[in-house]
Design a protein around this motif. Sequence first.
Motif, PDB file in Angstrom:
ATOM      1  N   SER A 225       6.426 -53.589  22.351  1.00  0.00           N
ATOM      2  CA  SER A 225       7.110 -54.582  23.066  1.00  0.00           C
ATOM      3  C   SER A 225       8.496 -54.567  23.353  1.00  0.00           C
ATOM      4  O   SER A 225       9.272 -53.859  22.427  1.00  0.00           O
ATOM      5  CB  SER A 225       6.801 -55.877  22.164  1.00  0.00           C
ATOM      6  N   LEU A 226       8.691 -54.618  24.595  1.00  0.00           N
ATOM      7  CA  LEU A 226      10.284 -54.311  24.932  1.00  0.00           C
ATOM      8  C   LEU A 226      10.751 -55.888  25.230  1.00  0.00           C
ATOM      9  O   LEU A 226      10.624 -56.400  26.414  1.00  0.00           O
ATOM     10  CB  LEU A 226      10.360 -53.841  26.153  1.00  0.00           C
ATOM     11  N   PRO A 227      11.465 -56.616  24.527  1.00  0.00           N
ATOM     12  CA  PRO A 227      12.032 -57.635  24.643  1.00  0.00           C
ATOM     13  C   PRO A 227      13.237 -57.526  25.544  1.00  0.00           C
ATOM     14  O   PRO A 227      13.938 -56.392  25.831  1.00  0.00           O
ATOM     15  CB  PRO A 227      12.881 -58.150  23.376  1.00  0.00           C
ATOM     16  N   SER A 228      13.667 -58.661  26.333  1.00  0.00           N
ATOM     17  CA  SER A 228      14.915 -58.897  27.029  1.00  0.00           C
ATOM     18  C   SER A 228      15.169 -57.646  27.825  1.00  0.00           C
ATOM     19  O   SER A 228      15.978 -56.741  27.840  1.00  0.00           O
ATOM     20  CB  SER A 228      16.213 -58.848  25.990  1.00  0.00           C
ATOM     21  N   PHE A 229      14.014 -57.455  28.577  1.00  0.00           N
ATOM     22  CA  PHE A 229      13.938 -56.302  29.600  1.00  0.00           C
ATOM     23  C   PHE A 229      15.289 -55.898  30.273  1.00  0.00           C
ATOM     24  O   PHE A 229      15.693 -54.862  30.328  1.00  0.00           O
ATOM     25  CB  PHE A 229      12.736 -56.630  30.723  1.00  0.00           C
ATOM     26  N   TYR A 230      15.978 -56.806  31.064  1.00  0.00           N
ATOM     27  CA  TYR A 230      17.172 -56.617  31.762  1.00  0.00           C
ATOM     28  C   TYR A 230      18.187 -56.006  30.931  1.00  0.00           C
ATOM     29  O   TYR A 230      19.017 -55.402  31.609  1.00  0.00           O
ATOM     30  CB  TYR A 230      17.436 -57.543  32.674  1.00  0.00           C
ATOM     31  N   ASP A 231      18.167 -56.444  29.772  1.00  0.00           N
ATOM     32  CA  ASP A 231      19.333 -55.930  28.710  1.00  0.00           C
ATOM     33  C   ASP A 231      18.966 -54.658  28.150  1.00  0.00           C
ATOM     34  O   ASP A 231      19.798 -53.822  27.772  1.00  0.00           O
ATOM     35  CB  ASP A 231      19.416 -56.943  27.639  1.00  0.00           C
TER      36      ASP A 231
ATOM     37  N   VAL B  11      14.325 -47.039  28.439  1.00  0.00           N
ATOM     38  CA  VAL B  11      14.647 -47.740  27.251  1.00  0.00           C
ATOM     39  C   VAL B  11      16.157 -47.688  26.877  1.00  0.00           C
ATOM     40  O   VAL B  11      16.275 -46.445  26.405  1.00  0.00           O
ATOM     41  CB  VAL B  11      13.593 -47.905  26.236  1.00  0.00           C
ATOM     42  N   SER B  12      17.024 -48.328  26.991  1.00  0.00           N
ATOM     43  CA  SER B  12      18.503 -48.045  26.696  1.00  0.00           C
ATOM     44  C   SER B  12      19.005 -48.291  25.254  1.00  0.00           C
ATOM     45  O   SER B  12      19.823 -47.779  24.801  1.00  0.00           O
ATOM     46  CB  SER B  12      19.469 -48.843  27.677  1.00  0.00           C
ATOM     47  N   ASP B  13      18.282 -49.291  24.566  1.00  0.00           N
ATOM     48  CA  ASP B  13      18.458 -49.581  23.169  1.00  0.00           C
ATOM     49  C   ASP B  13      18.023 -48.379  22.431  1.00  0.00           C
ATOM     50  O   ASP B  13      16.754 -48.224  22.303  1.00  0.00           O
ATOM     51  CB  ASP B  13      17.824 -50.901  22.938  1.00  0.00           C
ATOM     52  N   PRO B  14      18.736 -47.758  21.683  1.00  0.00           N
ATOM     53  CA  PRO B  14      18.226 -46.692  20.784  1.00  0.00           C
ATOM     54  C   PRO B  14      17.067 -47.019  19.810  1.00  0.00           C
ATOM     55  O   PRO B  14      16.260 -45.957  19.746  1.00  0.00           O
ATOM     56  CB  PRO B  14      19.723 -46.294  19.922  1.00  0.00           C
ATOM     57  N   ALA B  15      17.147 -47.972  19.291  1.00  0.00           N
ATOM     58  CA  ALA B  15      15.975 -48.358  18.324  1.00  0.00           C
ATOM     59  C   ALA B  15      14.757 -48.572  19.027  1.00  0.00           C
ATOM     60  O   ALA B  15      13.531 -48.454  18.689  1.00  0.00           O
ATOM     61  CB  ALA B  15      16.597 -49.492  17.544  1.00  0.00           C
ATOM     62  N   LEU B  16      14.748 -49.237  20.055  1.00  0.00           N
ATOM     63  CA  LEU B  16      13.725 -49.537  20.943  1.00  0.00           C
ATOM     64  C   LEU B  16      13.062 -48.080  21.516  1.00  0.00           C
ATOM     65  O   LEU B  16      12.101 -48.080  21.674  1.00  0.00           O
ATOM     66  CB  LEU B  16      13.726 -50.620  21.931  1.00  0.00           C
ATOM     67  N   ALA B  17      14.220 -47.516  22.096  1.00  0.00           N
ATOM     68  CA  ALA B  17      13.638 -46.161  22.633  1.00  0.00           C
ATOM     69  C   ALA B  17      12.900 -45.358  21.603  1.00  0.00           C
ATOM     70  O   ALA B  17      11.887 -44.584  21.976  1.00  0.00           O
ATOM     71  CB  ALA B  17      14.842 -45.647  23.145  1.00  0.00           C
ATOM     72  N   ALA B  18      13.512 -45.276  20.267  1.00  0.00           N
ATOM     73  CA  ALA B  18      12.668 -44.316  19.251  1.00  0.00           C
ATOM     74  C   ALA B  18      11.181 -44.941  19.022  1.00  0.00           C
ATOM     75  O   ALA B  18      10.319 -44.351  19.012  1.00  0.00           O
ATOM     76  CB  ALA B  18      13.685 -44.490  18.060  1.00  0.00           C
ATOM     77  N   GLU B  19      11.327 -46.397  18.933  1.00  0.00           N
ATOM     78  CA  GLU B  19       9.988 -47.110  18.725  1.00  0.00           C
ATOM     79  C   GLU B  19       8.881 -46.488  19.963  1.00  0.00           C
ATOM     80  O   GLU B  19       7.866 -46.152  19.765  1.00  0.00           O
ATOM     81  CB  GLU B  19      10.302 -48.488  18.951  1.00  0.00           C
ATOM     82  N   LEU B  20       9.503 -46.782  20.995  1.00  0.00           N
ATOM     83  CA  LEU B  20       8.440 -46.256  22.347  1.00  0.00           C
ATOM     84  C   LEU B  20       8.140 -44.804  22.125  1.00  0.00           C
ATOM     85  O   LEU B  20       6.983 -44.471  22.233  1.00  0.00           O
ATOM     86  CB  LEU B  20       9.267 -46.504  23.600  1.00  0.00           C
ATOM     87  N   SER B  21       9.149 -43.953  21.730  1.00  0.00           N
ATOM     88  CA  SER B  21       8.529 -42.593  21.512  1.00  0.00           C
ATOM     89  C   SER B  21       7.642 -42.380  20.428  1.00  0.00           C
ATOM     90  O   SER B  21       6.874 -41.627  20.685  1.00  0.00           O
ATOM     91  CB  SER B  21       9.768 -41.598  21.000  1.00  0.00           C
TER      92      SER B  21
END
Length: 174
Positions: free
Chosen positions: A142-148, A156-166
């Motif tokens: 899940s990617l919250p606050s897409f535009y941020d 995905v610009s947020d490092p923690a979310l990018a790692a989760e996606l990886s």
Amino acid sequence: MKVLAFGGSTSSTSINRQLANHAASLIPDAEVTDLDLRSYSLPIYSSDEEEANGVPKDAHAFLETIRAHDAIVVSLAEHNGSYSAAFKNLYDWTSRIETKLWSEKPMLLMASSPGGRGGATVLETAKATFPRMGADLKATFSLPSFYDNFSSESGVSDPALAAELSVAVAKMSH
């Protein structure tokens, strides 16, 4: 690996389509098909419509597209806590041809939204039902606050979310 990527929306600027294509592009050696749900034109599902005219050719075409791929990356739009009407209608029609419409394909199931919950409600619904409908659910994201948290240039610009996606994407290769 032939990967089908699509967003569960008919918006020409679908954030979920952007996310699905980005995630699919991260799968090593993937040949990605970018599916646009606007390609499918279907009447609203009803048993009367099906009895009178059968299942529309576009539902058959969607099922054949699924079958022609090795894996699926889908990111669902959330409209009022559920699937978008266009996706739900395509899903309903296609399930009339084949209940296990996802054809036991490995799937990365995602959702995103402009809000902080990132499509969490529709994602939970799909997690509960897609496996019964033939999805080999490998991971969810899940990617919250897409535009941020997303940029068309870098993903995905947020490092923690990018790692989760990886981590989620890596599960598609196993």
